[in-house]
Motif scaffolding. Sequence first.
Motif, mmCIF file in Angstrom:
data_model
loop_
_atom_site.group_PDB
_atom_site.id
_atom_site.type_symbol
_atom_site.label_atom_id
_atom_site.label_comp_id
_atom_site.label_asym_id
_atom_site.label_seq_id
_atom_site.Cartn_x
_atom_site.Cartn_y
_atom_site.Cartn_z
ATOM 1 N N GLN A 136 33.990 -6.653 -8.917
ATOM 2 C CA GLN A 136 33.275 -7.033 -10.142
ATOM 3 C C GLN A 136 32.143 -7.993 -9.804
ATOM 4 O O GLN A 136 31.036 -7.871 -10.315
ATOM 5 C CB GLN A 136 34.231 -7.694 -11.139
ATOM 6 N N CYS B 231 25.145 -6.763 -15.921
ATOM 7 C CA CYS B 231 26.427 -6.067 -16.066
ATOM 8 C C CYS B 231 27.517 -6.947 -16.646
ATOM 9 O O CYS B 231 27.652 -8.106 -16.286
ATOM 10 C CB CYS B 231 26.900 -5.579 -14.694
ATOM 11 N N SER B 232 28.295 -6.362 -17.556
ATOM 12 C CA SER B 232 29.420 -7.106 -18.111
ATOM 13 C C SER B 232 30.661 -6.231 -18.037
ATOM 14 O O SER B 232 30.592 -5.020 -18.251
ATOM 15 C CB SER B 232 29.129 -7.471 -19.559
ATOM 16 N N ARG C 145 28.134 -7.434 -10.322
ATOM 17 C CA ARG C 145 27.365 -8.410 -11.120
ATOM 18 C C ARG C 145 26.139 -8.881 -10.356
ATOM 19 O O ARG C 145 25.089 -9.105 -10.939
ATOM 20 C CB ARG C 145 28.246 -9.621 -11.475
ATOM 21 N N CYS D 13 30.546 -0.229 -15.087
ATOM 22 C CA CYS D 13 31.580 -1.273 -15.014
ATOM 23 C C CYS D 13 32.869 -0.853 -15.737
ATOM 24 O O CYS D 13 33.848 -1.586 -15.716
ATOM 25 C CB CYS D 13 31.082 -2.564 -15.654
#
Lengths: 162, 134
Positions: free
Chosen positions: A149, A159-160, A153, B30
């Motif tokens: 993650q 990005c979330s 990022r 994501c």
Amino acid sequence: MSSSVEAITVLSSDGDEFKITVSAAKLSKPLNWMLEDVCFSDDCDEVPTIEVNSKTLVKVIEYCEKHAPRANSGASDSDAEELKKWDIEFMKMDVKDILFHILMAANYLHMEGLYDLACQTAADLMKGMTVSQIRKIFHIKNDFSSEEQEQLRRQHPGCSFD
Amino acid sequence: MESHAPYLPQEIFTNILKRLPVKSLIRFQCVCKDWKRLFKTPFFIAEHVRHSRCSVLVFNRWGYKHKRKTLCLIDHDMQVLKYEDPFSLVRRYNMIASSSGGYLICLDDKSSFLVWNLATKELLRCPKFLAFAM
């Protein structure tokens, strides 16, 4: 053999009976094949089952009945414009509750127009969703490790994961 | 109130996702590893490009005052899309080609060729001697 009736009766997966006109049923390839193969008449007791629940089938039939005249005879530009507006109103529905069922039904019934319309509607709705909303709606688990993650990022600062 | 949405098969998934703008795809990589992988596959990229609205580069504006250059593209609906040069490449360069619906552009900055993906903001620099040898 071609059918000699105006409308046929079909059963939903819940066992409810629905009437659909022959011209509307022709929008679905499997139903069209069936119409060509089976002789439907008033004394015919064969009622085909469509593996779609009643709530979804009502919507699918509504779409077919609306689009059948244009599909069978072509339409003027103003008709096409009116139909486009009708499609937008028709697609105002809950994603989880019905839109996904419509997608599955359109895919199963080989209805290209409805399938495209439903896919586009789903995509338009998704644009405004957060990542966690998407996961919830599609039953997806976040399988990124915290290191992965962090790396994502760094690559894409916007990005979330939530 | 919790309703039960059906599990959509991969084929339907892909058909929906290919209609999303690149901006959304970058965000949605994501969601999970499968989606991140899917977005990078040649099949998905080709499907996405086929569905994207084509845009063409019409002019690039030199913003010497702000030391920034802005590339202006015009899309299918005659909307002007502006992309700020994120790399502050203040040297003069010329656009020599664009592809993938205008997302991928090739620039020539004298010493090297630059392939710039406007969507992902990735930049690949290719020295000219290497490019000519290919």
